[in-house]
Each structure stands twice: as structure tokens, then as C-alpha cells.
Design an enzyme around this catalytic site. Sequence first.
Site: not given
Length: 481
Positions: A155, A179, A79
Amino acid sequence: MTQDVQHLLDTHDGLGLAQCVKTGDVTGEQLLDGVIERLEKVEPSLNAVVDRLYDAAREESRKPHAAGQPFAGVPTLVKDLFSPLEGARMTQGSIVGGDAKAEFDAEAVARLRRAGCLLMGTSTSPEFGTSYTTESTRHGATRNPWDLERSTGGSSGGAAALVAARVVPFAHGNDGGGSLRVPSSCCGVFGLKPSRGLLPSGPMAGEGWGGMGTSHAITRSVRDSAALLDATAGTDLGAPYAAPVSQNTYLSATQRAPGRLRIGLIDGPDISSDAADSVRHTIALCESLGHQVDTVTLPLDWNEFYSRCFDIIGPSTQELLDTIGGMRGQAVKEEEIEPRTRVMLRERGHIDATQYVSAINYIHALGRKVATTMVEFDVLLSPTLARKPPVIGTLDAFDDSLSLDDVIHAFHSYCPFTALFNATGQPAMSVPLFWTEDGLPLGSHFAGRFGEEGRLLSLAAQLESEAPWAGRIPPTNACSR
């Protein structure tokens, strides 16, 4: 051979693919080529990738695998948020991130590499990870493979989309308020947030958001999540605190029954009829497995809790922008950041030190209160989200006329439960057990006692066996058939 590789990628999780590499049925380079083909098939629809590091991953795939690597030759992505990957840009989902490339791996990323993973690129995140939808000015909207007009959550939305679409069996992510679990719920895959201090945060940071943030992964199978935890758990040098690491492997926890559990159903904020249906479905499943489910009221004012969290997130984000400004030699201007970030910083970016320390003390005290409540329960249950994944553009529709209260309401009326367990430091997971009538996933959220990831993984494996989700494939997918 190409079709054989694609069939393996269709049918195997990460551990299964690694076993095929170890037995010589396929090479890591062949798996990489197969995953690249899959990614390029769906990426125009999903918009889930920031950087492609195909050449570096191919070079890595040609090296001999070390003994004991659980994921030898398995491609995955990291990520693009607070997780440096050597050679990849660190945009943090923002224009102000620029195009500077990391010169080293974060420790959690380095452990994935040592476990044999081929790190082939980076996945999308919203600006600074402060949104429950993966939409940004920098990269645009990442789209849900179950419905391309809907959000993947945030996220770690890029990671969840790629796993759900069957591009990779798992992908790295991190979680400061939900997230990992929110995108897992939106995309119908499995997401575990470990206990505070179980995963390394260095070498760039001692902690994230006052200890509320941690990294781990989004996975298709429960056993991959457990094996990834075995490969990455444990403190790094200079860590400010540490969670206990299980004396038995986390993978072994998935191979034993959890026993009869006392499950506390959280009586909390309002939820939609879809979310209520998902909870009833999960309760019935748990009770059919012999678990006891009772309602519990937690000792907190939910709105006060959300506000206190932003007393930590606001100054932390401002400090990040100050650091970026110092590194580039020019302060970050308001017009360079998104409206949501401007609103947050305007109201909480410059609070005094006393207010910040008070917020830290508040979440620590809350952790003790919830831990006391959990003496009576093995795990706590809620829906992961209060409603199904929203249409792109609706959850991030902010402008400068709004207040932070407006932002808090927009986010936490949608996602009321997950952030609590970042604050308390407890492990928590979203398990894909329910799909709405219109075919959208809604995860069930379970939280365990601090340091008891093994119990959660054991329960998750039992639920996976009883109500398997691996065969549920979204309309936008990379499968060969």
C-alpha cells in the site's frame, strides 16, 4: 544555482544531500525548492501525492539545524495511512476519512522531523491499506514510473513511485502484509520491513493488525534505509512490546561484509516464469559472493495462513470504521467504502472474540515454528512477487458478488510471500536485482531472524555494491537531464 541543486538531487542519496547542507554547498530551502520542482514535473503522470505542505516545510527549512541530525535539510513525504503528520489530512485512502487534519505527529513521524527531514507532504495509499495496489475511489490510481499503465504495488505505492522517479531519495511508508516491500519490488527500489516492535506505533495505536504492522521507509540506497532506522528505531512510551535495538549502528552494518550466509530458498506457492528467472538470477549472484543456497519447506499451510490473517485484518478494519463513525457522529455506510472492504467486512468484520484470539495465537505459534526452521539458515529467499506489476485496474477489480476467498486468491496469488514475515515479526526486505525483458522490475525478497536487521542490511549493501541499481532510472522521472 537551480541547475546545481538539480544535479545534486540527480546524483545524491539522502545522506549525501544532508552532507551537502552541512558543508554549506546548498541550503535546505534550496533543496526543498528543487524537490518541489521535481515533484510538480512528474506528479501529473504519477498521482502519488495527497497533500502538499510546502509552506510548513519551507518554514522548517529556515531554522538552524541541530547538531547530529543525519538528514538535515532533506525533503521527504509521509504516507497517508495511520501516520498523523501535523497539518495534513488523514484520509487513509478512503472517502470516509474526510478532510480532518492531524493536530500532532505520530512518534515515528516526529523522529523523522528530529532527524532533520523536511516533511513536505503526504503520499497515496489504497483504502485502509488493505490492497496490494495503490488504487482508490478517493484518490484514483497511482501509476508506476516504469510503465504508467501498471500498478506501483501497495500500500505504500505513492512513496515508491516518488522515490523511483527520483523526486526524493527516500519516503516514509508502513507495512502490514508487504506494503513497503511490494511497491519497492514494483518500482525498482529498496524496501525494508523492520522486526515487530522495533519502530514506534504511538501515540494513537499500541499496535497495528495484531502486531503485524510497522513503519519504516522506501529508499534509493541501502545506507539511507539503515541511517533512517538509526534515527527512528526504539520503543515509544507505553509500547506493548519491543524488538532489540542493535548495539552497533545499522549504518555500520552496511559497511561490513555479511560473511558466508546460509540462505534458504522457500519452496512455496506457484510463481511466473519472470519471477522464477529473478530467483535464478539472485541465486547465481548470491553464490558468486560465496553464500550457500538450499531449498527449504516452511511448516505452514499457505491458504490457511492467508485466511487467518483476515481474522485479524477484518475486525481491525471494522473497529477503525466504528471509531471514524463515532468521531464524526454518523456510522459509516456500506456505500461509502469500496467493494473490497465491503467483502472483507461482510465475512470477517464481526467474527467472535474466540476466533480473533485463535488467529492471534496462530500467528504467534507460526512465528515460533519459522524461528525454529531458521536455526539452520541465516536468511530466507523468495521472489517478492509471483509476477511482474499488473496493469492498473486488474488487481483491484472487485464487486459485491465476490467472496473473501476471491479477494485472497487475487492478492496472494500475486503476492504469496511477504505477509508471512509480518505474522512472524521477522525483518524482511525487497532488493531490486532483476528487470524483465520488457523493462519491469521484480524484487528479490530476503527475511532474517527476529532482531537481525543488521545482517539483512549488510547483505543488501553487498548486493548493491555487486549489482548496483541506482543508475536504473524509469522512463517517467524527475531528473534534470
